[in-house]
Design a protein around this motif. Sequence first.
Motif, mmCIF file in Angstrom:
data_model
loop_
_atom_site.group_PDB
_atom_site.id
_atom_site.type_symbol
_atom_site.label_atom_id
_atom_site.label_comp_id
_atom_site.label_asym_id
_atom_site.label_seq_id
_atom_site.Cartn_x
_atom_site.Cartn_y
_atom_site.Cartn_z
ATOM 1 N N ALA A 1 0.857 -1.237 -0.129
ATOM 2 C CA ALA A 1 -0.080 0.131 0.041
ATOM 3 C C ALA A 1 0.886 1.246 0.011
ATOM 4 N N LEU A 2 1.935 1.270 0.823
ATOM 5 C CA LEU A 2 3.003 2.318 0.761
ATOM 6 C C LEU A 2 3.831 2.646 -0.556
ATOM 7 N N VAL A 3 3.848 1.584 -1.366
ATOM 8 C CA VAL A 3 4.576 1.716 -2.481
ATOM 9 C C VAL A 3 3.564 2.362 -3.436
ATOM 10 N N ALA B 1 -0.824 -10.944 -7.008
ATOM 11 C CA ALA B 1 -0.951 -10.546 -5.686
ATOM 12 C C ALA B 1 -0.309 -8.999 -5.363
ATOM 13 N N VAL B 2 1.028 -9.012 -5.944
ATOM 14 C CA VAL B 2 1.543 -7.738 -5.797
ATOM 15 C C VAL B 2 0.915 -6.609 -6.615
ATOM 16 N N TYR B 3 0.667 -7.027 -7.767
ATOM 17 C CA TYR B 3 -0.163 -6.188 -8.453
ATOM 18 C C TYR B 3 -1.297 -5.750 -7.965
ATOM 19 N N THR C 1 -2.519 -1.657 -6.912
ATOM 20 C CA THR C 1 -3.565 -1.114 -7.520
ATOM 21 C C THR C 1 -4.619 -0.925 -6.687
ATOM 22 N N GLY C 2 -4.821 -1.667 -5.592
ATOM 23 C CA GLY C 2 -6.106 -1.370 -4.462
ATOM 24 C C GLY C 2 -5.420 -0.036 -3.877
ATOM 25 N N VAL D 1 -7.719 2.144 -13.418
ATOM 26 C CA VAL D 1 -6.513 1.067 -13.176
ATOM 27 C C VAL D 1 -6.804 -0.057 -14.167
ATOM 28 N N SER D 2 -5.944 0.053 -15.070
ATOM 29 C CA SER D 2 -5.986 -0.835 -16.364
ATOM 30 C C SER D 2 -5.259 -2.004 -16.150
#
Length: 193
Positions: free
Chosen positions: A121-123, A171-173, A177-178, A188-189
């Motif tokens: 989330a920070l990233v 999962a990272v993506y 994107t969340g 968010v494509s």
Amino acid sequence: MSRRESPPPPPQLLGVRRGDVECDDRPERSEPLTDAEREIIQDTWGVVYKNCEDVGVSVLIRFFVNFPSAKQYFSQFQDMEDPEEMERSSQLRHHARRVMNAINTVVENLHDPEKVSSVLALVGKAHAIKHKVEPMYFKILSGVMLEVLSEDFPEYFSAEVQMVWTKLMGAVYWHVTGAYTDVGWLQVSSSAV
């Protein structure tokens, strides 16, 4: 307000909430990693992370050579065309270490989904708000990273291992994107250009 009317919905930042139609093409959340998958990721990452700076530099160079539009977000090396010049760039090396350290934090904390979510989330928020990076670049970078890891460590990245890493990168993506939708990013494509 009559006795059974519900209160008005809370205000929305830029009119977008997670799950709204504007974010319809955001990928579905993948299944959580199994214990066996976490072990595969941690074992293979241990080998990769021993060479984290060189691997990170290789990933970023391939990313910028194959997707030069991504360089627009990096004033320090956006005009570099030559991969050898990129490899010598201290700024690119620094960013490569940051990327690899972020992945390392995720891998080290796979047992703690809340920590992983918090880190990503920070990233995501930093890249959305401060750097204004299109989220599709995270998907592209994930693919480039998997490609480089598979080529540089073929003995460790079998088809099965690649599938597990693809699941992790998905999962990272999803988490990144969340964060974009949480801060009001309008689109968010999930398509990679």
